[in-house]
Design a protein around this motif. Structure first.
Motif, mmCIF file in Angstrom:
data_model
loop_
_atom_site.group_PDB
_atom_site.id
_atom_site.type_symbol
_atom_site.label_atom_id
_atom_site.label_comp_id
_atom_site.label_asym_id
_atom_site.label_seq_id
_atom_site.Cartn_x
_atom_site.Cartn_y
_atom_site.Cartn_z
ATOM 1 N N TRP A 230 -23.629 -8.831 -27.126
ATOM 2 C CA TRP A 230 -23.562 -9.650 -28.531
ATOM 3 C C TRP A 230 -24.765 -10.519 -28.336
ATOM 4 O O TRP A 230 -24.698 -11.701 -27.923
ATOM 5 N N ASP A 258 -24.655 -4.626 -31.326
ATOM 6 C CA ASP A 258 -23.418 -5.430 -31.986
ATOM 7 C C ASP A 258 -24.104 -5.929 -33.179
ATOM 8 O O ASP A 258 -25.281 -5.467 -33.891
ATOM 9 N N ILE A 259 -23.442 -6.608 -34.088
ATOM 10 C CA ILE A 259 -23.839 -6.869 -35.440
ATOM 11 C C ILE A 259 -25.160 -7.498 -35.858
ATOM 12 O O ILE A 259 -25.458 -7.184 -37.079
ATOM 13 N N ILE A 295 -22.148 -1.056 -33.987
ATOM 14 C CA ILE A 295 -20.982 -1.587 -34.510
ATOM 15 C C ILE A 295 -20.546 -1.508 -36.188
ATOM 16 O O ILE A 295 -21.525 -1.531 -36.689
ATOM 17 N N TRP A 332 -18.253 -12.349 -41.201
ATOM 18 C CA TRP A 332 -19.723 -12.499 -40.963
ATOM 19 C C TRP A 332 -20.486 -12.799 -41.915
ATOM 20 O O TRP A 332 -21.446 -13.670 -41.631
ATOM 21 N N ASP A 368 -14.933 -2.967 -35.581
ATOM 22 C CA ASP A 368 -14.582 -4.221 -35.169
ATOM 23 C C ASP A 368 -13.859 -5.046 -36.346
ATOM 24 O O ASP A 368 -14.107 -4.649 -37.422
ATOM 25 N N MET A 369 -13.407 -6.003 -36.143
ATOM 26 C CA MET A 369 -12.715 -7.153 -36.963
ATOM 27 C C MET A 369 -11.821 -6.368 -38.184
ATOM 28 O O MET A 369 -11.543 -6.876 -38.962
ATOM 29 N N ARG A 465 -11.021 -2.087 -32.610
ATOM 30 C CA ARG A 465 -10.400 -3.107 -31.836
ATOM 31 C C ARG A 465 -8.762 -2.920 -32.292
ATOM 32 O O ARG A 465 -7.871 -3.063 -31.711
ATOM 33 N N TRP A 478 -11.035 -0.582 -27.395
ATOM 34 C CA TRP A 478 -11.492 -1.250 -26.306
ATOM 35 C C TRP A 478 -10.418 -2.812 -26.516
ATOM 36 O O TRP A 478 -9.972 -3.059 -27.799
HETATM 37 O O1 MIG Z 1 -15.952 -12.846 -34.054
HETATM 38 O O2 MIG Z 1 -19.485 -8.618 -33.457
HETATM 39 O O3 MIG Z 1 -14.483 -8.330 -30.424
HETATM 40 O O4 MIG Z 1 -16.796 -7.423 -29.050
HETATM 41 O O5 MIG Z 1 -19.219 -8.802 -29.695
HETATM 42 C C1 MIG Z 1 -16.657 -11.926 -33.441
HETATM 43 C C2 MIG Z 1 -19.449 -9.776 -32.426
HETATM 44 C C3 MIG Z 1 -16.728 -10.650 -33.514
HETATM 45 C C4 MIG Z 1 -15.776 -9.631 -31.845
HETATM 46 C C5 MIG Z 1 -15.667 -8.320 -31.018
HETATM 47 C C6 MIG Z 1 -16.998 -8.516 -29.825
HETATM 48 C C7 MIG Z 1 -18.239 -8.557 -30.835
HETATM 49 C C8 MIG Z 1 -18.179 -9.699 -31.633
HETATM 50 N N1 MIG Z 1 -17.062 -9.658 -32.402
#
Ligand code: MIG
Length: 726
Positions: A230, A258-259, A295, A332, A368-369, A465, A478
């Motif tokens: 990340w 990642d984001i 992601i 985010w 994610d999230m 997640r 994961w």
């Molecule tokens: O608030 O996208 O579990 O793998 O790197 C953190 C950033 C948000 C949580 C994930 C993590 C990732 C991260 N995300």
């Protein structure tokens, strides 16, 4: 044998695609049905019945446990393989601190397997919160409480064991020279894997898994090694990671984005300043045998003109508040809306959005999230500002100060916020907390169902997640934000069989640990475990020490361990696929195989990977080796630089085994064969035809090697099987 009971009026989760016929209805206090009445759905006849094993007291299900009973299951959770002695709560949570006193992590996996005086399985199917007191309050009592008392209960018993001889196919004895492969010509499907002798717990898991449907199958390349961070901020940075892996001859199949690849954290967009030639980058990486895996987050940014936002608003696809206005949360990108994953139409719409990236050549995603995380809700944030303001100028004593200090902390993932927004489930307005555990599952399902339509001939990598049982059909998982701690290496291993029981086969943890600083020795040891897990990914958080394998000086020892993964691939893929296609387990606790061995039943830091091998990783810093327990005679096989450096037959019992940092030791079971490929720097390099056989078996032993093209969705166990005979 599976019995199904319905308590109250639970929301449908679709965890069980085809429900068993006979429904037995137990009602809670408020319910209309008489407690203990059994209804045959076909005939409508009702008769008195008793709940097997359990007692229902209108508030909880309970069970008396004997001292020796082991309770397996509960998937993604802290602590041991045996869940006794703690309280677990199924309530998908963004919990970055996986301390051992946690009760919930990201998944809700309500399957238990009680193994003792009586051996049976339990599945509590409900989208809301479930509390499992597994002998915490009273050591000899298991107590299960479900919010609102609305759930379906499945009780799974092992069919009576028929100790038939393991069936050897129909071609008779095939004897070929050592190590040679022989084609399997006639394979009677009747004699397939289901016929293999399963122990009682294995049978229960098998029955349960059959009930919930086949586990997700990723593309073969997803069994390679993936590097993540990340975040990789630019195209150049991605290229650099690839370059350095190739330069050091460290195998690599995936780089994760990642984001920060997104434009201001907006789903299905690409930041064109940092990634101007994204499509070309995808292509260029693919030419090097590396897939980019971006992601996707659950929250959709509120921004005028952003198509996902605009379409969502126009069609009413976002979750609403009490008054029917789009519910605002902070995640985010700042202010966001949640797509209503429980609304069929909205779910289809969101899934089809992945096409934007598929069209750019992407073949894999991580979601994610999706618990879903709420940093803050707009409403609560405003309230907080007001409250904090009131402290201004005040002489704050200890009570005031602590209250003041903790106020912002309760903003995130606040229970009241989860009670403040609604889904539209087939026209029915449903408050989020009632279906909370389904959100991540349905988000992942939205993507998977879209992929089936958009890419009917190709498997797409997908993992999530948050999860609930049922999601295992659509993607892997994961295990979230672990830490660079030795205890989390061990936890990674312990979670594995529990997840398998619940249907999640394509699983893994962040190798090396997500948060905190990783050390060279931790990464080496973690990798030595990771090479046996289906999802092998090194991921780390932004503010931590960089964790790419080339960041720790000399790469030779990393290469040696990772190269072994690529030598093991035919075996690992074969075992994974057989587990998926027969509703079996990829990783098993020792107690599943050595039922009568009281020591084996309590071993939690070793496990069986597939049918042929046992692993016993080192998980303590500065340890030169470890004690390994062998329930029976086995062959120790030692690898250095991915080459066999020792093969020693050891008798049953405890042994201290030295395992230097750059070596991997595994144990081949008696009567079994482990095929090894020559290896490669990417999955596509691995030659499935040139196998070396490690075995601890006499002539006549055989291994059923499964293989396929690794991409087609159409998979057939019998077609993919080839015998390897000695
Ligand atoms: O608030 O996208 O579990 O793998 O790197 C953190 C950033 C948000 C949580 C994930 C993590 C990732 C991260 N995300």
């Amino acid at each position: 044998m599976i019995k199904r009971f319905v308590f109250g009026n639970p929301m449908e989760t679709e965890a069980v695609p085809e429900k068993p016929q006979a429904v037995q209805i137990y009602a809670d206090k408020a319910g209309k049905e008489k407690k203990g009445v059994k209804e045959d759905v076909r005939t409508g006849k009702k008769s008195e019945t008793a709940l097997p094993h359990l007692v229902w007291d209108d508030e909880a299900l309970s069970l008396r446990m004997d001292d020796e009973d082991i309770v397996y299951g509960l998937g993604e959770n802290v602590r041991g393989i045996n869940k006794r002695g703690w309280i677990y709560v199924s309530d998908c949570s963004d919990e970055p601190d996986h301390h051992e006193d946690m009760h919930s992590l990201y998944g809700a996996h309500n399957f238990l397997l009680i193994d003792g005086t009586e051996t049976f399985g339990l599945f509590i199917d409900t989208p809301s919160k479930v509390t499992f007191d597994v002998g915490y309050t009273k050591y000899d009592e298991l107590r299960i409480t479900v919010e609102d008392n609305a759930f379906e209960l499945y009780v799974i018993e092992a069919p009576r064991l028929e100790r038939s001889e393991k069936t050897i196919g129909t071609t008779g004895t095939v004897t070929v020279a050592d190590g040679e492969k022989c084609a399997m010509n006639e394979w009677d499907t009747q004699d397939g894997f289901a016929e293999q002798e399963l122990s009682a717990p294995e049978q229960i898991v098998h029955e349960f898994r059959r009930l919930i449907g086949r586990s997700y199958i990723p593309p073969k390349w997803a069994f390679g090694y993936g590097q993540s961070r990340w975040s990789y901020m630019t195209e150049q940075e991605v290229r650099e990671v690839a370059r350095r892996y190739r330069e050091h001859h460290l195998p690599l199949d995936m780089i994760y984005l990642d984001i920060d690849y997104m434009e201001r954290y907006k789903d299905f967009t690409v930041d064109r300043e940092a990634f101007p030639d994204f499509e070309e980058l995808v292509e260029e990486m693919k030419e090097q045998g590396i897939r980019l895996v971006p992601i996707i987050d659950a929250g959709v940014k509120i921004e005028k003109g952003y198509d996902v936002y605009e379409e969502g608003i126009a069609n009413g696809y976002f979750c609403k508040d009490e008054d029917g206005k789009e519910f605002i949360v902070g995640v985010w990108p700042g202010r966001c809306h949640f797509p209503d994953m429980l609304n069929d139409e909205a779910r289809r719409w969101f899934g089809r959005k992945y096409k934007v990236l598929l069209d750019m050549g992407v073949e894999g995603f991580w979601n994610d999230m999706n618990e879903p995380v709420i940093f803050y809700s707009e409403k609560r944030l405003e309230e907080l500002f007001d409250k904090l303001g009131a402290y201004k100028g005040r002489n704050m004593g200890v009570d005031d100060f602590f209250e003041f200090q903790h106020m912002p902390a309760v903003l995130s993932n606040c229970a009241e916020d989860y009670r403040s927004f609604y889904h539209n489930c087939r026209g029915q307005k449903v408050r989020h907390d009632k279906v909370h555990n389904l959100f991540g599952y349905y988000m992942t399902r939205s993507a998977a169902e879209a992929f089936e339509e958009l890419e009917p001939d190709k498997r797409i990598l997908l993992f999530s997640r948050a999860s609930y049982i049922g999601m295992h059909r659509y993607g892997g998982i994961w295990t979230g934000d672990n830490k660079s701690w030795w205890s989390h290496l061990l936890m990674n291993m312990k979670m594995l069989p529990s997840l398998n029981m619940c249907g999640f086969l394509y699983v893994g943890a962040d190798i090396g640990g997500f948060d905190r600083d990783c050390t060279r020795d931790l990464l080496l040891r973690w990798l030595a475990l990771g090479i046996f897990l289906p999802l092998l990914r090194n991921h780390s958080a932004k503010w931590t020490r960089r964790q790419e394998l080339y960041e720790f000086g000399d790469t030779e020892d990393f290469r040696g361990i990772l190269a072994l993964r690529y030598r093991l691939l035919p075996y690992l893929y074969s075992e994974f696929m057989k587990a998926a296609l027969t509703d079996g387990m990829y990783a098993r606790p020792l107690g599943f195989a050595w039922r009568e061995d009281p020591i084996a039943r309590r071993v939690e830091d070793q496990m069986l990977i597939g049918e042929s091998i046992m692993i016993a990783p080192v998980y303590e810093q500065n340890a030169a080796g470890r004690v390994v327990y062998l329930p029976e005679e086995m062959k120790l096989v030692r690898f250095k630089d991915a080459q066999i450096s020792e093969e020693t037959v050891l008798p049953a019992g405890h042994h201290y085994v030295e395992i230097p940092l750059d070596e991997v030791v595994l144990f081949v079971r008696k009567g079994h064969i482990l095929p090894l490929a020559q290896g490669g720097e990417k999955v596509a390099d691995v030659d499935w035809d040139e196998l070396e056989l490690v075995h601890f078996a006499g002539r006549g032993a055989r291994y059923d090697l499964y293989d396929d093209d690794g991409v087609s969705r159409d998979v057939d166990l019998d077609e993919g099987i080839q015998w390897i005979c000695l």
